[in-house]
Design an enzyme around this catalytic site. Sequence first.
Site, short mmCIF file in Angstrom:
data_model
loop_
_atom_site.label_atom_id
_atom_site.label_comp_id
_atom_site.label_asym_id
_atom_site.label_seq_id
_atom_site.Cartn_x
_atom_site.Cartn_y
_atom_site.Cartn_z
N TYR A 111 29.20 -3.40 19.90
CA TYR A 111 30.04 -4.56 20.20
C TYR A 111 30.46 -5.25 18.91
CZ TYR A 111 31.45 -9.16 21.85
OH TYR A 111 32.14 -10.32 22.07
N SER A 170 34.82 -12.32 17.65
CA SER A 170 33.49 -12.83 17.99
C SER A 170 32.71 -13.12 16.72
CB SER A 170 32.72 -11.81 18.83
OG SER A 170 31.36 -12.20 18.98
#
Length: 252
Positions: free
Chosen positions: A149, A136
Amino acid sequence: MRISGSVALVTGASSGIGRATALALAAEGANVIVHGRDRPALEALAARLDGHALVADLGVAGEAEKLGQAALDRSGRVDILVANAGAGWAGPFEEMTEADTERLLAVNLAAPIALTRALLPGMRERGAGYLAYVTSIAGRTGVAGEAVYAATKAGLDGFAESLRLEVRSTGVEVGVLVPGVVDTRFFERRGRPYGRQRPAPIDPGPVGRDLVRLIATGGAELYRPGWLRLPVAVRGTLPGAYRALASRFGGS
């Protein structure tokens, strides 16, 4: 990496990038095993692909190892792993529970490592294979409100990069897809919607097809923020431009 005739395992294939990647792999002639938690959606996809569905919750200890073994039992080998399954959480770090933290660590980082441990020996033995990890943009720059995250995705990036150096003379290739904001159920599942108008979330279809092209060409990295594609190691070549672009995704 030759895709036609290969056996591919795609995690998190019930929707989004995983589903798009599974469809693109099948279109190129791969025998696809799809994994997810949504059994009806998964079985419908498997039927469409003439593939197999394996249901598992990668947030549960030991499930990733069982998934890897089930895929090997089903097809005898796995030539391509697409470690796409991911969990998200957004909000102030102090409000995040220990259970939420453990789930993100398990799904986003521990599960891809465990699947790699299960599948890499066979790839080494055959002298061919491709390990693809969906990371990501948050793991490259950090995003306010997504500390854990971002940490899991940064860890997965580091794992993939280090593993690539280990296996580069074995015939096994390692690549990462670094997406920006993609129009999937990820935001719904994390409990907080995507709150920005720009950049707008992009269709997962082209992202999945891009990932399959990366695998087919043996590429190492594809940065896919949405409004452009940069199939290069941006971290080393364009760090200033990269951070300027990434700041638009919510970095502090």
